[in-house]
Design an enzyme around this catalytic site. Structure first.
Site, PDB file in Angstrom:
ATOM      1  N   CYS A   1      17.258  48.498  37.816  1.00  9.08           N
ATOM      2  CA  CYS A   1      18.528  48.449  37.259  1.00  9.08           C
ATOM      3  C   CYS A   1      19.653  48.529  38.192  1.00  9.08           C
ATOM      4  O   CYS A   1      19.839  49.851  39.090  1.00  9.08           O
ATOM      5  CB  CYS A   1      18.007  49.527  35.987  1.00  9.08           C
TER       6      CYS A   1
ATOM      7  N   TYR B   1      20.791  58.716  37.477  1.00  4.51           N
ATOM      8  CA  TYR B   1      19.840  57.699  38.369  1.00  4.51           C
ATOM      9  C   TYR B   1      19.295  56.848  36.737  1.00  4.51           C
ATOM     10  O   TYR B   1      20.253  57.621  35.286  1.00  4.51           O
ATOM     11  CB  TYR B   1      17.949  58.479  37.233  1.00  4.51           C
ATOM     12  N   CYS B   2      18.933  55.947  36.579  1.00  2.21           N
ATOM     13  CA  CYS B   2      18.193  55.067  35.109  1.00  2.21           C
ATOM     14  C   CYS B   2      17.012  54.173  35.008  1.00  2.21           C
ATOM     15  O   CYS B   2      16.240  55.058  35.649  1.00  2.21           O
ATOM     16  CB  CYS B   2      19.577  53.769  35.329  1.00  2.21           C
ATOM     17  N   SER B   3      17.197  53.348  34.897  1.00  2.00           N
ATOM     18  CA  SER B   3      15.370  52.884  34.472  1.00  2.00           C
ATOM     19  C   SER B   3      14.950  52.347  35.562  1.00  2.00           C
ATOM     20  O   SER B   3      14.353  51.135  35.738  1.00  2.00           O
ATOM     21  CB  SER B   3      15.632  51.936  33.449  1.00  2.00           C
TER      22      SER B   3
END
Lengths: 159, 164
Positions: free
Chosen positions: B126, B120-122
């Protein structure tokens, strides 16, 4: 007393060499600026998306076409091919960029996707004052070329 | 003799033809219309890529939470170290995309290749979690999924957050 040889507009700024210098500087800057965008249109598209000013259907088209307008007009200025037309195009783009940056600065809109891939490329968006100052200078150069009335040095085609 | 307006149009026409032709044949070319709706998924200029990605995305936050509760999956946070330190999904390892390739072996060496991994990221602005997932699959991890709502989706739902 003003005579024909002492035209009121004469001075260093009416020199063909100054015009040539401005053309090469502005043309060169736009050719360089177009390169990253042409190399990676997907990243440029995301930056355009980040401005939050354009309809979704137009974003990719802008990302594909805009860098080539910069490149074509930049090369035209470098080569002296229709330099006035090229300067009009680049000045219009600069005016557009300036309006976009000003709108976002005024409404406090800063795009931060929190991503690595585009991070370095959007950092400059956080400095609207610097960008507006730079654009004003470039716009002045563009207008100087567009409104230049003297004889041009190293010109392939006029206009 | 062409007037200024015609010359402007000519230069613009050259630019547009060049742009469309080069975009069509360049390996970095993008479709004429992108995926810019966060309700649909992660925003990206490349709709072909988006369609491919859909196959290994965790569809919503509730599903991600169920996987989290089962304790079977390893969450991999690919945001920068500083953002990770400020708060992350409990148990997630920090593997910033920027140095994922160099640190991957050291951090995931003892993780079985079959263990489910969720990157996961933002969130939906993203793509880093997708890029990371692709790299992990190339390195032999067999069950890699992307939690597209990322950390913003997680905290929006009031789920637990860890700070080191």
């Amino acid at each position: 007393m003003v005579t024909l040889s002492q035209h009121p507009d004469s001075g260093w700024w009416t020199s063909g060499w100054v015009d040539l210098g401005l053309r090469w500087l502005l043309g060169g800057l736009f050719v360089l600026a177009s390169m990253h965008k042409i190399e990676d249109p997907a990243v440029f598209a995301k930056i355009i998306y980040g401005y939050d000013l354009f309809p979704a259907a137009a974003i990719n088209l802008i990302a594909i076409i805009l860098p080539f307008i910069e490149l074509t007009a930049g090369l035209a200025l470098l080569a002296g091919f229709y330099p006035r037309a090229a300067a009009v195009i680049l000045s219009t783009l600069l005016l557009g960029f300036t309006v976009a940056i000003a709108i976002n600065a005024l409404r406090g809109h800063v795009f931060d996707c929190g991503c690595f891939t585009a991070a370095e490329k959007v950092v400059w968006q956080n400095e609207p004052a610097w960008m507006l100052g730079r654009n004003a200078l470039l716009l002045f150069m563009g207008w100087s070329i567009a409104f230049y009335r003297g004889r041009r040095v190293a010109q392939v085609r006029s206009g | 003799m062409m007037d200024l307006f015609q010359k402007v149009i000519l230069l613009l026409a050259i630019a547009i033809v060049l742009a469309l032709a080069i975009n069509r044949f360049s390996p970095h070319g993008i479709p004429l219309i992108g995926q810019w709706d966060t309700d649909t998924g992660v925003v990206t200029a490349d709709t072909d890529l988006a369609a491919l990605w859909a196959e290994f995305e965790v569809p919503d936050v509730a599903t991600a939470k169920r996987v989290f509760d089962s304790g079977k999956a390893l969450f991999v946070d690919v945001r920068s170290q500083g953002i990770y330190d400020a708060g992350h999904i409990p148990g997630a390892v920090s593997l910033p995309l920027g140095d994922l390739e160099s640190r991957l072996e050291a951090i995931l060496d003892d993780v079985p290749r079959q263990r489910p991994i969720i990157t996961y990221c933002s969130g939906r602005l993203c793509q880093d979690s997708h890029t990371a997932a692709q790299l992990l699959m190339e390195r032999g991890f067999e069950n890699v999924l992307v939690f597209i709502d990322g950390f913003p989706g997680w905290i929006e739902n009031g789920y637990p957050v860890a700070t080191p």
